[in-house]
Scaffold this motif. Sequence first.
Motif, PDB file in Angstrom:
ATOM      1  N   GLU A  39       0.824  -1.209   0.000  1.00  0.00           N
ATOM      2  CA  GLU A  39       0.000   0.000   0.000  1.00  0.00           C
ATOM      3  C   GLU A  39       0.864   1.267   0.000  1.00  0.00           C
ATOM      4  O   GLU A  39       0.588   2.211  -0.739  1.00  0.00           O
ATOM      5  N   ASP A  40       1.915   1.273   0.810  1.00  0.00           N
ATOM      6  CA  ASP A  40       2.804   2.443   0.845  1.00  0.00           C
ATOM      7  C   ASP A  40       3.533   2.619  -0.485  1.00  0.00           C
ATOM      8  O   ASP A  40       3.709   3.742  -0.964  1.00  0.00           O
ATOM      9  N   ARG A  41       3.968   1.512  -1.077  1.00  0.00           N
ATOM     10  CA  ARG A  41       4.647   1.592  -2.374  1.00  0.00           C
ATOM     11  C   ARG A  41       3.706   2.136  -3.443  1.00  0.00           C
ATOM     12  O   ARG A  41       4.090   2.971  -4.267  1.00  0.00           O
TER      13      ARG A  41
END
Length: 165
Positions: A151-153
Amino acid sequence: MKSTIIIYGSTTGNTSTAAETLAGKLDGAVVKEVSAATADDLAKYDNIILGTSTWGDGELQDDWFGFVNTVKDANLAGKTVALFGVGDQFSYSDTYVNGMGELYNAVKGTGATIVGSTATDGYSFNESAAVVDGKFVGLALDYDNQSDLSEDRIGAWASAIAPQL
């Protein structure tokens, strides 16, 4: 306002999850499975984001086999294309996200501007057809081993490519 479509192929659901997550971070992006995509989709949208998982000995996800030739034959001059790939960097460290590399090869002769390359830092693999000049040609994801980073990527990548779309 420029229009964006995300076309993806997914077998286990991870690439579908990535496509939907990405769409949530890019206002107004349309999401479509590659099995339902047409040449008109490539012509109609200003920005095209293509996603695939990698299977077998580094092949594209099955649903891409017919449409990849449509991409190769398309005139995408004036369009912006970004790529993302899903794979398993540990079990398939010699072919990690090779499917994304195949999509890159399909797009690079179409006249499109390709954006969204990413660093290989934070990944552990031996070889990838999706690495050009020391960077991934798009966003590489590994839901098998690094799902907590996905999700962060996706969010960081969406923020990086959004100004170019």
